[in-house]
Design a protein around this motif. Structure first.
Motif, PDB file in Angstrom:
ATOM      1  N   ARG A 134       0.848  -1.205   0.000  1.00 46.06           N
ATOM      2  CA  ARG A 134       0.000   0.000   0.000  1.00 46.06           C
ATOM      3  C   ARG A 134       0.888   1.260   0.000  1.00 46.06           C
ATOM      4  O   ARG A 134       0.679   2.172  -0.794  1.00 46.06           O
ATOM      5  N   LYS A 135       1.904   1.260   0.864  1.00 47.65           N
ATOM      6  CA  LYS A 135       2.799   2.432   0.925  1.00 47.65           C
ATOM      7  C   LYS A 135       3.507   2.660  -0.417  1.00 47.65           C
ATOM      8  O   LYS A 135       3.814   3.790  -0.773  1.00 47.65           O
ATOM      9  N   ALA A 136       3.789   1.559  -1.118  1.00 43.02           N
ATOM     10  CA  ALA A 136       4.481   1.680  -2.415  1.00 43.02           C
ATOM     11  C   ALA A 136       3.509   2.083  -3.524  1.00 43.02           C
ATOM     12  O   ALA A 136       3.942   2.350  -4.652  1.00 43.02           O
ATOM     13  N   GLY A 137       2.212   2.086  -3.202  1.00 42.80           N
ATOM     14  CA  GLY A 137       1.210   2.430  -4.218  1.00 42.80           C
ATOM     15  C   GLY A 137       1.094   1.362  -5.294  1.00 42.80           C
ATOM     16  O   GLY A 137       0.770   1.662  -6.446  1.00 42.80           O
ATOM     17  N   LEU A 138       1.358   0.100  -4.906  1.00 42.77           N
ATOM     18  CA  LEU A 138       1.361  -0.970  -5.910  1.00 42.77           C
ATOM     19  C   LEU A 138       0.220  -1.980  -5.729  1.00 42.77           C
ATOM     20  O   LEU A 138       0.286  -3.093  -6.245  1.00 42.77           O
ATOM     21  N   GLU A 139      -0.836  -1.555  -4.999  1.00 38.89           N
ATOM     22  CA  GLU A 139      -1.962  -2.483  -4.752  1.00 38.89           C
ATOM     23  C   GLU A 139      -2.573  -2.985  -6.062  1.00 38.89           C
ATOM     24  O   GLU A 139      -3.118  -4.087  -6.104  1.00 38.89           O
ATOM     25  N   GLY A 140      -2.502  -2.166  -7.104  1.00 41.62           N
ATOM     26  CA  GLY A 140      -3.104  -2.560  -8.386  1.00 41.62           C
ATOM     27  C   GLY A 140      -2.305  -3.629  -9.113  1.00 41.62           C
ATOM     28  O   GLY A 140      -2.816  -4.301 -10.004  1.00 41.62           O
ATOM     29  N   ARG A 141      -1.035  -3.824  -8.724  1.00 39.10           N
ATOM     30  CA  ARG A 141      -0.195  -4.790  -9.457  1.00 39.10           C
ATOM     31  C   ARG A 141       0.382  -5.907  -8.588  1.00 39.10           C
ATOM     32  O   ARG A 141       0.971  -6.848  -9.100  1.00 39.10           O
ATOM     33  N   ILE A 142       0.234  -5.764  -7.263  1.00 35.04           N
ATOM     34  CA  ILE A 142       0.727  -6.856  -6.397  1.00 35.04           C
ATOM     35  C   ILE A 142      -0.444  -7.355  -5.561  1.00 35.04           C
ATOM     36  O   ILE A 142      -1.028  -6.601  -4.779  1.00 35.04           O
ATOM     37  N   ARG A 143      -0.781  -8.630  -5.760  1.00 32.78           N
ATOM     38  CA  ARG A 143      -1.866  -9.233  -4.981  1.00 32.78           C
ATOM     39  C   ARG A 143      -1.227 -10.141  -3.929  1.00 32.78           C
ATOM     40  O   ARG A 143      -0.553 -11.124  -4.282  1.00 32.78           O
ATOM     41  N   CYS A 144      -1.413  -9.779  -2.653  1.00 36.27           N
ATOM     42  CA  CYS A 144      -0.833 -10.582  -1.560  1.00 36.27           C
ATOM     43  C   CYS A 144      -1.903 -11.537  -1.038  1.00 36.27           C
ATOM     44  O   CYS A 144      -3.010 -11.109  -0.699  1.00 36.27           O
ATOM     45  N   ILE A 145      -1.537 -12.815  -0.956  1.00 37.94           N
ATOM     46  CA  ILE A 145      -2.495 -13.805  -0.480  1.00 37.94           C
ATOM     47  C   ILE A 145      -1.890 -14.530   0.717  1.00 37.94           C
ATOM     48  O   ILE A 145      -0.735 -14.974   0.657  1.00 37.94           O
ATOM     49  N   CYS A 146      -2.682 -14.610   1.796  1.00 33.30           N
ATOM     50  CA  CYS A 146      -2.209 -15.349   2.973  1.00 33.30           C
ATOM     51  C   CYS A 146      -2.734 -16.774   2.873  1.00 33.30           C
ATOM     52  O   CYS A 146      -3.948 -16.998   2.952  1.00 33.30           O
ATOM     53  N   CYS A 147      -1.838 -17.716   2.648  1.00 38.10           N
ATOM     54  CA  CYS A 147      -2.276 -19.113   2.453  1.00 38.10           C
ATOM     55  C   CYS A 147      -1.071 -20.041   2.623  1.00 38.10           C
ATOM     56  O   CYS A 147       0.072 -19.595   2.643  1.00 38.10           O
ATOM     57  N   ASP A 148      -1.380 -21.327   2.723  1.00 40.07           N
ATOM     58  CA  ASP A 148      -0.331 -22.343   2.638  1.00 40.07           C
ATOM     59  C   ASP A 148      -0.201 -22.702   1.157  1.00 40.07           C
ATOM     60  O   ASP A 148      -1.114 -23.307   0.581  1.00 40.07           O
ATOM     61  N   SER A 149       0.909 -22.321   0.564  1.00 45.11           N
ATOM     62  CA  SER A 149       1.070 -22.512  -0.887  1.00 45.11           C
ATOM     63  C   SER A 149       1.036 -23.989  -1.269  1.00 45.11           C
ATOM     64  O   SER A 149       0.820 -24.318  -2.433  1.00 45.11           O
TER      65      SER A 149
END
Ligand SMILES: C[S@@+](CC[C@H](N)C(=O)[O-])C[C@H]1O[C@@H](n2cnc3c(N)ncnc32)[C@H](O)[C@@H]1O
Length: 196
Positions: free
Chosen positions: A81-96
């Protein structure tokens, strides 16, 4: 952006969080640009340092990044969010190891649970576009792979053995053309051939 990245890097180093080293990351950022990679699945977000660096250096790149640890995931969200990259980085909390996605990616960066890379490759390789790249970080694994004699714990020995076996299997897999690079802690680049 540079200030933010430096702050994240310092925090990670201070807290001994395992982020990619700058030589490997810088090479990877150039490689992504040179190869025209526009979509990346990253296994192992930590607090978002590599994802933000790669996205900042490649304006066309869209990243989905997976993190099992909720606190790290939340910090990554905040950094993105601070980097202003929410539109291009999707963070997912999961066990890959058990997560599922239908999307296709032009590269997959394996920088998560090293002992499970085989399982992760099996799970995600169909998400790779034709002639896409599997990228494995830390292939020398702090020198342990070349000097297994210095390893003191059984757990680490098992991890190193599994990681080493995975790399050998990938290099022997006729589906992939592999290049091992002595940059940072070592990178393995595996290009998937055309589907027949
Ligand atoms: C080497 S760090 C990632 C560093 C990050 N790529 C960077 O350079 O900024 C590996 C991360 O993988 C996460 N991890 C471990 N097991 C995982 C799993 N099963 N699924 C998703 N993430 C996992 C760890 O919590 C850790 O934060």
């Amino acid at each position: 952006m540079e200030e933010l990245l430096e702050k994240i890097r310092k925090e990670a180093l201070y807290e001994k969080l395992p982020i990619m080293d700058d030589d490997g990351l810088s090479f990877l950022a150039d490689f992504i640009g040179d190869q025209g990679i526009t979509s990346l699945l990253e296994v192992g977000t930590c607090i978002g340092y590599s994802a933000i660096t790669l996205a900042a250096r490649n304006p066309e790149l869209v990243i989905t990044t997976l993190e099992i640890d909720e606190q790290r995931h939340l910090r990554a969200l905040e950094n993105v969010r601070k980097a202003g990259l929410e539109g291009r980085i999707r963070c997912i909390c999961c066990d890959s190891r058990s997560w599922h996605i239908d999307d296709r990616f032009s590269a997959i960066l394996l920088d998560g649970p090293k002992a499970h890379n085989r399982q992760l490759l099996t799970r995600y390789q169909d998400n790779l576009t034709e002639e896409g790249w599997i990228i494995v970080d830390d292939v020398y694994f702090h020198g342990f792979l070349d000097n297994p004699g210095v390893i003191r714990t059984r757990r680490l020995r098992t991890l190193v053995r599994k990681f080493s076996e995975f790399q050998k299997e990938l290099e022997a897999d006729p589906l992939y053309e592999c290049t091992r690079l002595n940059i940072g802690d070592g990178l393995l680049l595996a290009k998937r051939g055309k589907r027949t």
